[in-house]
Design a protein around this motif. Sequence first.
Motif, PDB file in Angstrom:
ATOM      1  N   TRP A   1       0.728  -1.130  -0.055  1.00 24.35           N
ATOM      2  CA  TRP A   1       0.137  -0.248  -0.261  1.00 24.35           C
ATOM      3  C   TRP A   1       0.531   1.036  -0.014  1.00 24.35           C
ATOM      4  O   TRP A   1       0.938   2.163  -1.066  1.00 24.35           O
ATOM      5  CB  TRP A   1      -0.793   0.265   1.035  1.00 24.35           C
TER       6      TRP A   1
ATOM      7  N   ASN B   1       0.057   5.162  -1.343  1.00 21.61           N
ATOM      8  CA  ASN B   1      -0.982   5.513  -0.387  1.00 21.61           C
ATOM      9  C   ASN B   1      -0.894   5.624   0.875  1.00 21.61           C
ATOM     10  O   ASN B   1       0.195   5.339   1.434  1.00 21.61           O
ATOM     11  CB  ASN B   1      -1.937   4.602  -1.206  1.00 21.61           C
TER      12      ASN B   1
ATOM     13  N   GLN C   1      -5.136  -2.496  -6.466  1.00 24.74           N
ATOM     14  CA  GLN C   1      -5.425  -1.566  -4.792  1.00 24.74           C
ATOM     15  C   GLN C   1      -6.821  -2.444  -3.870  1.00 24.74           C
ATOM     16  O   GLN C   1      -6.905  -3.066  -2.669  1.00 24.74           O
ATOM     17  CB  GLN C   1      -5.447  -0.569  -4.599  1.00 24.74           C
TER      18      GLN C   1
ATOM     19  N   VAL D   1      -4.797  -5.586  -1.759  1.00 27.14           N
ATOM     20  CA  VAL D   1      -4.888  -5.416  -1.226  1.00 27.14           C
ATOM     21  C   VAL D   1      -6.203  -5.430   0.048  1.00 27.14           C
ATOM     22  O   VAL D   1      -5.289  -5.436   1.307  1.00 27.14           O
ATOM     23  CB  VAL D   1      -3.626  -3.622  -0.720  1.00 27.14           C
ATOM     24  N   LYS D   2      -6.834  -4.358  -0.111  1.00 26.87           N
ATOM     25  CA  LYS D   2      -7.880  -4.296   0.475  1.00 26.87           C
ATOM     26  C   LYS D   2      -8.609  -5.798   0.618  1.00 26.87           C
ATOM     27  O   LYS D   2      -9.221  -6.193   2.100  1.00 26.87           O
ATOM     28  CB  LYS D   2      -8.924  -3.125   0.226  1.00 26.87           C
TER      29      LYS D   2
END
Length: 261
Positions: A55, A60, A257, A260-261
């Motif tokens: 991340w 981010n 992303q 990752v979430k």
Amino acid sequence: YLTTGAASGGAGPLGLLLTGALMAVLLWIAQVALITGALLGFRATEWTPFRALAWLIGGNSIGGDPTQVMLLFVVASVLLMTTFLSLLRIFPWLAGYHAAEHQTVNAIEAGEPLTLDAVAKMPRVHPRCGTNLGALMGLGYLGVAILAMALSLEAGRQHIEVVATLALWSVLAVVISWKRLGAWMQTVFTTRTATPREIASGIKAGTEVLGRARLVLTPPTPFMRIWHMGLLQVAMGLMLTGWLLDFLTAPLDAWWQSLVK
């Protein structure tokens, strides 16, 4: 590309712009490689710092304990910069020409003729290389990050005198060592042994800048000095290409992303 501040030789503005563009592409490749590695590590181990690193490397922010976040941020920054510098070292269009530039300047400053044999014998490290400035900025960045981590801890705030003393000694260490670190970075990352073709290119740039410098009769203005440095053109190429890559790779960013979430 070589310059005296009043005259320049070698690559023109387009070449400098393309150099910045190439650096942006290599930085993007470094990001993608590290994010991919971090995601694979998280998938194999389910260790959450891998996910946090992916991340952060993607640019981010993350939440959590401030000390852990700062530590992970430092690790992510070091990994990204080291990978980027490694790509600079192995990419054939950058490190060799960079070394040839240094060897040409060293030959000029030593009063040697600009011939292939004479320039090839010159060292590929130069004390005024921008890599030295990068080393100074890197050491300063790490020092500030470590100081911030120390002050974020209760123990650090309770022993502020010790933290201040260590910070002072760290500043002195940076002042003493940054040029040595810059020289090491030049040797390991930003230059490599130049080929005869690359040395010939350096000689051509050196001959051009010496010839043009003789025609300059008045001192350059501050703006002309900055323009002749070439950093503005490289920065423009880097930023424009970085923006274009962000635009073109938006679907890829959204995909990783979501992972990752």
